[in-house]
Each structure stands twice: as C-alpha cells, then as structure tokens.
Motif scaffolding. Structure first.
Motif, short mmCIF file in Angstrom:
data_model
loop_
_atom_site.label_atom_id
_atom_site.label_comp_id
_atom_site.label_asym_id
_atom_site.label_seq_id
_atom_site.Cartn_x
_atom_site.Cartn_y
_atom_site.Cartn_z
N GLU A 44 -1.40 2.68 21.21
CA GLU A 44 -1.06 1.92 22.40
C GLU A 44 -0.05 0.81 22.12
OE1 GLU A 44 -4.65 0.58 24.24
OE2 GLU A 44 -5.45 2.61 24.39
N SER A 45 -0.13 0.20 20.93
CA SER A 45 0.73 -0.94 20.64
C SER A 45 1.71 -0.70 19.49
CB SER A 45 -0.12 -2.16 20.28
OG SER A 45 -0.76 -1.96 19.02
N ASP A 46 1.60 0.42 18.80
CA ASP A 46 2.38 0.75 17.61
C ASP A 46 2.00 -0.10 16.40
OD1 ASP A 46 3.82 2.78 18.84
OD2 ASP A 46 5.40 1.41 19.51
N GLU A 47 1.00 -0.96 16.54
CA GLU A 47 0.56 -1.78 15.42
C GLU A 47 -0.04 -0.89 14.34
OE1 GLU A 47 -3.12 -4.76 14.85
OE2 GLU A 47 -1.69 -5.38 16.40
N VAL A 48 0.19 -1.25 13.09
CA VAL A 48 -0.30 -0.50 11.94
C VAL A 48 -1.18 -1.43 11.12
CG1 VAL A 48 0.34 0.76 9.85
CG2 VAL A 48 1.78 0.91 11.91
N LEU A 49 -2.27 -0.88 10.62
CA LEU A 49 -3.18 -1.63 9.76
C LEU A 49 -3.38 -0.81 8.48
CD1 LEU A 49 -5.00 -4.18 9.88
CD2 LEU A 49 -6.85 -2.66 10.53
N VAL A 50 -3.03 -1.41 7.34
CA VAL A 50 -3.20 -0.74 6.05
C VAL A 50 -4.15 -1.60 5.22
CG1 VAL A 50 -2.06 0.21 4.02
CG2 VAL A 50 -0.80 0.07 6.19
N VAL A 51 -5.19 -0.98 4.70
CA VAL A 51 -6.14 -1.69 3.85
C VAL A 51 -6.01 -1.12 2.44
CG1 VAL A 51 -8.56 -2.25 3.41
CG2 VAL A 51 -7.72 -2.08 5.77
N TYR A 52 -5.69 -2.02 1.50
CA TYR A 52 -5.57 -1.66 0.10
C TYR A 52 -6.82 -2.14 -0.62
CZ TYR A 52 -0.63 -1.03 1.18
OH TYR A 52 0.56 -0.60 1.72
N TYR A 53 -7.32 -1.31 -1.52
CA TYR A 53 -8.54 -1.62 -2.27
C TYR A 53 -8.17 -1.94 -3.72
CZ TYR A 53 -10.80 0.68 1.68
OH TYR A 53 -11.22 1.04 2.93
N TRP A 54 -8.67 -3.07 -4.22
CA TRP A 54 -8.38 -3.50 -5.59
C TRP A 54 -9.68 -3.83 -6.31
CZ3 TRP A 54 -3.54 -3.14 -7.44
CH2 TRP A 54 -2.52 -2.97 -6.50
N LYS A 55 -9.74 -3.46 -7.58
CA LYS A 55 -10.93 -3.70 -8.37
C LYS A 55 -11.15 -5.18 -8.64
CE LYS A 55 -13.18 -1.99 -12.53
NZ LYS A 55 -13.07 -1.05 -13.65
N SER A 56 -10.06 -5.94 -8.82
CA SER A 56 -10.17 -7.35 -9.15
C SER A 56 -8.99 -8.13 -8.60
CB SER A 56 -10.23 -7.54 -10.67
OG SER A 56 -8.97 -7.20 -11.24
N LEU A 57 -9.15 -9.43 -8.58
CA LEU A 57 -8.06 -10.30 -8.16
C LEU A 57 -6.92 -10.26 -9.18
CD1 LEU A 57 -7.32 -12.11 -5.81
CD2 LEU A 57 -8.41 -14.02 -6.99
N ASN A 58 -7.27 -10.10 -10.45
CA ASN A 58 -6.24 -9.98 -11.49
C ASN A 58 -5.37 -8.75 -11.26
OD1 ASN A 58 -6.98 -12.30 -12.83
ND2 ASN A 58 -8.30 -11.25 -14.29
N ALA A 59 -5.98 -7.64 -10.88
CA ALA A 59 -5.21 -6.42 -10.60
C ALA A 59 -4.27 -6.65 -9.43
CB ALA A 59 -6.16 -5.26 -10.32
N LEU A 60 -4.79 -7.27 -8.39
CA LEU A 60 -3.97 -7.56 -7.21
C LEU A 60 -2.81 -8.47 -7.58
CD1 LEU A 60 -3.30 -7.64 -4.22
CD2 LEU A 60 -5.11 -9.34 -3.94
N ASN A 61 -3.08 -9.51 -8.34
CA ASN A 61 -2.02 -10.44 -8.75
C ASN A 61 -0.98 -9.76 -9.62
OD1 ASN A 61 -3.05 -12.61 -7.32
ND2 ASN A 61 -4.31 -13.30 -9.02
N SER A 62 -1.40 -8.84 -10.46
CA SER A 62 -0.47 -8.09 -11.30
C SER A 62 0.49 -7.30 -10.42
CB SER A 62 -1.24 -7.16 -12.23
OG SER A 62 -0.36 -6.37 -12.98
N PHE A 63 -0.03 -6.64 -9.41
CA PHE A 63 0.81 -5.90 -8.48
C PHE A 63 1.75 -6.86 -7.74
CE2 PHE A 63 1.27 -4.56 -4.00
CZ PHE A 63 2.16 -3.52 -4.20
N GLY A 64 1.23 -8.01 -7.33
CA GLY A 64 2.04 -8.98 -6.59
C GLY A 64 3.20 -9.53 -7.40
N ASP A 65 3.12 -9.45 -8.73
CA ASP A 65 4.18 -9.94 -9.60
C ASP A 65 5.33 -8.94 -9.77
OD1 ASP A 65 2.94 -12.37 -10.03
OD2 ASP A 65 1.95 -11.72 -11.88
#
Length: 106
Positions: A44-65
């Motif tokens: 209806e709105s074209d809005e998209v929601l993507v949920v990414y799953y990460w084992k740890s905050l360190n893993a997420l931060n590594s990807f963010g770098d």
C-alpha cells in the motif's frame, strides 16, 4: 543476538545502487556473526522493512566498518526518500517456530 531493522521508503534505484547493494550484502554474509535477514514489503505504501540478524554487537560493528557500507550510507539521499535504522538487543524469543527455514538460523 541483535536485530537491525532497516525501514525505508524507496526512491529511484540506479545501476550503481544495485551493484553496491550486492557488494554490501556479500560483505554482510562474509562477516563472522551474520545470521541472516528477512524482508517485508508494504504494497500500500511501498515501504520496505528489512531485519538483519547478528550474533553479537561486535559482529554488527565489524560490518558497519566496511568501506562500501560507509559509502552507501553517505549516498542514501540518492536512493531513498526516507530511512530509519533501529538496533535492538534480543533478550528472549519464543513461539512455535518456523521449521528449518526459520530466521535466524538456529
């Protein structure tokens, strides 16, 4: 476990967007601690929601770098009309489950 919810209102995607998006997804998949993603589209709105799953905050931060990820974040106004990112720590999950295709993989 951490969830990164990426809510976006898509704009115009060009070839460079698709190339960079594919590179970033490959980087995520190659990052130790990446568990998967799920995507929902609101027709209806074209809005998209993507949920990414990460084992740890360190893993997420590594990807963010990652350089490509940083470059894409700097160029968001070229491809999205709006976006929002929410990082959530999962304290508990429960339910009947979704079988072998469940996200995140167990």
């Amino acid at each position: 476990m951490y969830l990164v919810t990426f809510r976006l209102d898509p704009g115009e995607y060009d070839e460079e967007f698709h190339e960079l998006n594919d590179i970033i997804q490959a980087v995520a998949e190659d990052t130790d601690g990446y568990l998967g993603k799920r995507t929902w589209n609101n027709t209806e709105s074209d809005e998209v929601l993507v949920v990414y799953y990460w084992k740890s905050l360190n893993a997420l931060n590594s990807f963010g770098d990652d350089t490509n990820h940083k470059r894409a974040k700097q160029r968001w106004t070229e491809w999205y009309d709006a976006y929002e990112v929410t990082v959530t720590e999962v304290l508990e999950t429960y339910g009947s489950g979704f079988g072998d295709d469940a996200d995140p993989p167990r």
